[in-house]
Design a protein around this motif. Structure first.
Motif, PDB file in Angstrom:
ATOM      1  N   SER A   1       3.052 -11.356 -60.718  1.00 54.51           N
ATOM      2  CA  SER A   1       2.904 -10.912 -59.339  1.00 54.51           C
ATOM      3  C   SER A   1       1.631 -10.114 -59.125  1.00 54.51           C
ATOM      4  CB  SER A   1       4.111 -10.061 -58.936  1.00 54.51           C
ATOM      5  OG  SER A   1       3.928  -9.483 -57.665  1.00 54.51           O
ATOM      6  N   ASP A   2       1.031 -10.321 -57.948  1.00 48.17           N
ATOM      7  CA  ASP A   2      -0.098  -9.487 -57.548  1.00 48.17           C
ATOM      8  C   ASP A   2       0.305  -8.032 -57.401  1.00 48.17           C
ATOM      9  OD1 ASP A   2      -2.343 -11.176 -57.454  1.00 48.17           O
ATOM     10  OD2 ASP A   2      -1.779 -11.965 -55.494  1.00 48.17           O
ATOM     11  N   ALA A   3       1.597  -7.779 -57.247  1.00 44.44           N
ATOM     12  CA  ALA A   3       2.052  -6.392 -57.174  1.00 44.44           C
ATOM     13  C   ALA A   3       1.774  -5.655 -58.480  1.00 44.44           C
ATOM     14  CB  ALA A   3       3.552  -6.343 -56.865  1.00 44.44           C
ATOM     15  N   THR A   4       1.645  -6.399 -59.572  1.00 44.91           N
ATOM     16  CA  THR A   4       1.376  -5.792 -60.871  1.00 44.91           C
ATOM     17  C   THR A   4      -0.115  -5.657 -61.145  1.00 44.91           C
ATOM     18  OG1 THR A   4       3.417  -6.776 -61.722  1.00 44.91           O
ATOM     19  CG2 THR A   4       1.837  -5.988 -63.350  1.00 44.91           C
ATOM     20  N   TYR A   5      -0.868  -6.741 -60.955  1.00 49.26           N
ATOM     21  CA  TYR A   5      -2.286  -6.741 -61.343  1.00 49.26           C
ATOM     22  C   TYR A   5      -3.242  -7.067 -60.202  1.00 49.26           C
ATOM     23  CZ  TYR A   5      -0.316  -7.036 -66.085  1.00 49.26           C
ATOM     24  OH  TYR A   5       0.374  -6.811 -67.244  1.00 49.26           O
ATOM     25  N   GLY A   6      -2.717  -7.323 -59.018  1.00 48.16           N
ATOM     26  CA  GLY A   6      -3.562  -7.797 -57.931  1.00 48.16           C
ATOM     27  C   GLY A   6      -4.685  -6.863 -57.526  1.00 48.16           C
ATOM     28  N   SER A   7      -4.514  -5.558 -57.715  1.00 47.36           N
ATOM     29  CA  SER A   7      -5.570  -4.621 -57.316  1.00 47.36           C
ATOM     30  C   SER A   7      -6.873  -4.870 -58.069  1.00 47.36           C
ATOM     31  CB  SER A   7      -5.111  -3.180 -57.542  1.00 47.36           C
ATOM     32  OG  SER A   7      -4.850  -2.935 -58.916  1.00 47.36           O
ATOM     33  N   TYR A   8      -6.790  -5.463 -59.240  1.00 46.82           N
ATOM     34  CA  TYR A   8      -7.997  -5.754 -60.017  1.00 46.82           C
ATOM     35  C   TYR A   8      -8.810  -6.898 -59.413  1.00 46.82           C
ATOM     36  CZ  TYR A   8      -5.706  -3.065 -63.767  1.00 46.82           C
ATOM     37  OH  TYR A   8      -5.093  -2.094 -64.514  1.00 46.82           O
ATOM     38  N   TYR A   9      -8.152  -7.754 -58.652  1.00 45.91           N
ATOM     39  CA  TYR A   9      -8.822  -8.955 -58.131  1.00 45.91           C
ATOM     40  C   TYR A   9      -8.985  -8.945 -56.621  1.00 45.91           C
ATOM     41  CZ  TYR A   9      -7.697 -10.270 -62.866  1.00 45.91           C
ATOM     42  OH  TYR A   9      -7.599 -10.272 -64.243  1.00 45.91           O
ATOM     43  N   ASN A  10      -8.491  -7.904 -55.969  1.00 46.51           N
ATOM     44  CA  ASN A  10      -8.567  -7.790 -54.517  1.00 46.51           C
ATOM     45  C   ASN A  10      -9.844  -7.041 -54.142  1.00 46.51           C
ATOM     46  OD1 ASN A  10      -8.129  -7.603 -51.771  1.00 46.51           O
ATOM     47  ND2 ASN A  10      -6.405  -6.181 -51.919  1.00 46.51           N
ATOM     48  N   HIS A  11     -10.928  -7.795 -54.002  1.00 45.78           N
ATOM     49  CA  HIS A  11     -12.238  -7.211 -53.700  1.00 45.78           C
ATOM     50  C   HIS A  11     -12.896  -8.012 -52.575  1.00 45.78           C
ATOM     51  CE1 HIS A  11     -12.225  -4.399 -57.065  1.00 45.78           C
ATOM     52  NE2 HIS A  11     -11.817  -5.378 -57.843  1.00 45.78           N
ATOM     53  N   PRO A  12     -12.574  -7.694 -51.314  1.00 48.11           N
ATOM     54  CA  PRO A  12     -13.205  -8.411 -50.199  1.00 48.11           C
ATOM     55  C   PRO A  12     -14.722  -8.359 -50.295  1.00 48.11           C
ATOM     56  CG  PRO A  12     -11.402  -7.041 -49.417  1.00 48.11           C
ATOM     57  CD  PRO A  12     -11.612  -6.678 -50.862  1.00 48.11           C
ATOM     58  N   GLY A  13     -15.356  -9.481 -50.008  1.00 45.97           N
ATOM     59  CA  GLY A  13     -16.806  -9.559 -50.099  1.00 45.97           C
ATOM     60  C   GLY A  13     -17.320  -9.941 -51.473  1.00 45.97           C
ATOM     61  N   VAL A  14     -16.402 -10.185 -52.418  1.00 48.02           N
ATOM     62  CA  VAL A  14     -16.777 -10.641 -53.758  1.00 48.02           C
ATOM     63  C   VAL A  14     -16.028 -11.934 -54.043  1.00 48.02           C
ATOM     64  CG1 VAL A  14     -16.814 -10.098 -56.225  1.00 48.02           C
ATOM     65  CG2 VAL A  14     -17.131  -8.269 -54.534  1.00 48.02           C
ATOM     66  N   ALA A  15     -16.752 -12.978 -54.416  1.00 49.54           N
ATOM     67  CA  ALA A  15     -16.126 -14.252 -54.771  1.00 49.54           C
ATOM     68  C   ALA A  15     -15.697 -14.192 -56.229  1.00 49.54           C
ATOM     69  CB  ALA A  15     -17.100 -15.404 -54.545  1.00 49.54           C
ATOM     70  N   ILE A  16     -14.407 -14.349 -56.472  1.00 52.28           N
ATOM     71  CA  ILE A  16     -13.863 -14.244 -57.825  1.00 52.28           C
ATOM     72  C   ILE A  16     -13.271 -15.592 -58.224  1.00 52.28           C
ATOM     73  CG2 ILE A  16     -12.150 -13.112 -59.282  1.00 52.28           C
ATOM     74  CD1 ILE A  16     -12.431 -10.634 -57.512  1.00 52.28           C
ATOM     75  N   THR A  17     -13.868 -16.233 -59.223  1.00 52.67           N
ATOM     76  CA  THR A  17     -13.376 -17.520 -59.692  1.00 52.67           C
ATOM     77  C   THR A  17     -12.560 -17.325 -60.965  1.00 52.67           C
ATOM     78  OG1 THR A  17     -15.310 -18.048 -61.078  1.00 52.67           O
ATOM     79  CG2 THR A  17     -15.407 -18.656 -58.745  1.00 52.67           C
ATOM     80  N   VAL A  18     -11.486 -18.125 -61.101  1.00 48.88           N
ATOM     81  CA  VAL A  18     -10.602 -18.029 -62.257  1.00 48.88           C
ATOM     82  C   VAL A  18     -10.217 -19.433 -62.716  1.00 48.88           C
ATOM     83  CG1 VAL A  18      -8.430 -17.151 -63.172  1.00 48.88           C
ATOM     84  CG2 VAL A  18      -9.663 -15.815 -61.458  1.00 48.88           C
ATOM     85  N   SER A  19     -10.308 -19.693 -63.991  1.00 56.90           N
ATOM     86  CA  SER A  19      -9.919 -20.984 -64.549  1.00 56.90           C
ATOM     87  C   SER A  19      -8.405 -21.165 -64.466  1.00 56.90           C
ATOM     88  CB  SER A  19     -10.383 -21.089 -66.001  1.00 56.90           C
ATOM     89  OG  SER A  19      -9.936 -19.975 -66.759  1.00 56.90           O
ATOM     90  N   SER A  20      -7.972 -22.408 -64.206  1.00 65.32           N
ATOM     91  CA  SER A  20      -6.548 -22.659 -63.935  1.00 65.32           C
ATOM     92  C   SER A  20      -5.720 -22.867 -65.196  1.00 65.32           C
ATOM     93  CB  SER A  20      -6.391 -23.883 -63.025  1.00 65.32           C
ATOM     94  OG  SER A  20      -6.753 -25.078 -63.697  1.00 65.32           O
ATOM     95  N   GLY A  21      -6.360 -23.075 -66.360  1.00 66.70           N
ATOM     96  CA  GLY A  21      -5.618 -23.266 -67.599  1.00 66.70           C
ATOM     97  C   GLY A  21      -5.848 -24.630 -68.206  1.00 66.70           C
TER      98      GLY A  21
END
Length: 401
Positions: free
Chosen positions: A212-232
């Motif tokens: 859940s984003d409730a656990t770790y989402g604050s690390y990736y919630n950065h408006p104005g920054v494009a964050i790419t993540v590999s799907s696996g």
């Protein structure tokens, strides 16, 4: 003249060996991906324990060249190089990207990151990117220069990520942030540090169990920054942080040259991760597409990831007996490729991860292949429009970014 039987056998064996190692030439450059046949490969990182992530890099174990061998033969390393990727995705790499900083977040230290990057960029005639000229910077997760311990697998991941950003956006600056370990807490601290240091694009080539984003989402919630993540790299099924509401989830394809107007063709890579998050809310842009998910659907976009149509990478770490010029695959290739495209577009400060959904016409739709069997079928089988393994498709220029 008829050859003696033994000599005939030797010639036959040599020709057969040469045939088995032949690599298809790019439409634009003599560099090439490994042949379409299946090559042995392995994951460079181990499996992820609870609360940690594993990197998504895959390396071929039967295709390797030393820098000296490549130089002596005046050869191009095996695997797709920068010109191939720029051609396949119609990218303005020579003219765009100046002033943009793309960050790479990975775990542990790669002590030869900068020198290996220099070898890669020199081989392909890319402009130098060094600490001295202000293009390259390496820090730990708190912004300092006391680096974490070395890990050979993650070091290969770092080399892959640095080389792919360089291939796609050679005019971008690169910031490498090394987390103390592969825990989400430390990787998240590195993510926050990359933002604090001014990166507008961040590439993440790792994942763990859907959460859940409730656990770790604050690390990736950065408006104005494009964050790419590999799907696996394990086929149908979702991983975090690709399943986060706040990132661009990047799936994978098999990329091959073709006698078409584009010059290339792509199908689903069978290892690409996809599916529905059990926890996180869907992107608003996904409401106009039949994803089959009530929550967040993975992936959003994609790029080459099949190790059998893989990319050239230089790494001198000598991990598990492999070093030098290697061929890599996995969605660890695709995430930094897409990060580089965001860097070329230069729009990250004014857009969010819904942007590709409003500009899907600027993507190559991948319409064949699958990564497993599932219901509804679009979560694992390609077709017209959105599908799980490749999302909306692959870059056709920078218009979707």
């Amino acid at each position: 003249m008829r050859l003696p039987p033994v000599r005939t056998l030797m010639v036959t064996m040599i020709l057969a060996a040469a045939s088995s190692l032949s690599l298809p030439a790019s439409a634009a450059t003599p560099s090439a991906a490994p042949a379409a046949k299946s090559h042995p490969f392995r994951h460079v990182c181990g499996s992820a324990a609870h609360g940690t992530a594993s990197c998504h890099a895959l390396v071929l174990t039967d295709v390797t060249q030393s820098a000296a061998q490549v130089k002596a033969a005046a050869a191009t390393p095996s695997g797709f190089g920068p010109t191939d990727l720029q051609s396949a995705y119609k990218l303005p790499s020579s003219t765009a990207g100046s002033g943009q900083t793309v960050a790479i977040v990975d775990a542990y230290d790669d002590p030869t990151a900068e020198s290996d990057l220099t070898v890669y960029r020199s081989q392909y005639g890319l402009p130098a990117c060094t600490t001295a000229n202000g293009c390259f910077r390496k820090v730990n997760q708190t912004g300092g220069t006391k680096y974490p311990r070395t890990n050979g697998g993650w070091a290969q991941e770092i080399s892959l990520d640095l080389d792919m950003v360089s291939a796609v956006c050679p005019n971008c600056k690169i910031l490498l942030v090394e987390a103390t370990s592969a825990s989400f807490a430390n990787l998240g601290a590195a993510e926050n540090e990359a933002v604090a240091l001014g990166a507008k694009v961040i590439s993440n080539s790792y994942g763990g169990s859907d959460t859940s984003d409730a656990t770790y989402g604050s690390y990736y919630n950065h408006p104005g920054v494009a964050i790419t993540v590999s799907s696996g790299d394990s086929g149908y099924g979702v991983q975090y942080p690709a399943s986060s509401h706040y990132v661009t989830a990047v799936g994978g394809t098999s990329l091959k040259t073709a006698g078409t107007t584009r010059g290339w063709t792509e199908t689903v890579w069978s290892g690409a991760g996809s599916g529905c998050s059990s926890y996180n809310t869907a992107l608003s842009g996904q409401s106009g597409f039949n994803t089959g998910c009530s929550r967040r659907a993975v992936a959003d976009v994609s790029a080459v990831a099949d190790p059998n149509t893989g990319v050239a990478v230089y790494d001198s770490t000598s991990y598990q007996g492999l070093s030098g010029w290697l061929v890599f695959g996995g969605t660890s290739v695709a995430a930094p490729v897409i990060a580089g495209v965001y860097g070329l577009a230069g729009n990250a400060a004014s857009i969010d991860n819904n942007y590709p959904y409003a500009h899907s016409g600027s993507l190559f739709d991948v319409m064949s292949g699958s990564n497993g069997s599932c219901s509804p079928s679009q979560l694992c089988t390609a077709g017209t429009g959105w599908d799980g393994p490749t999302g909306l498709g692959t870059p056709n220029g920078t218009g979707a970014f």
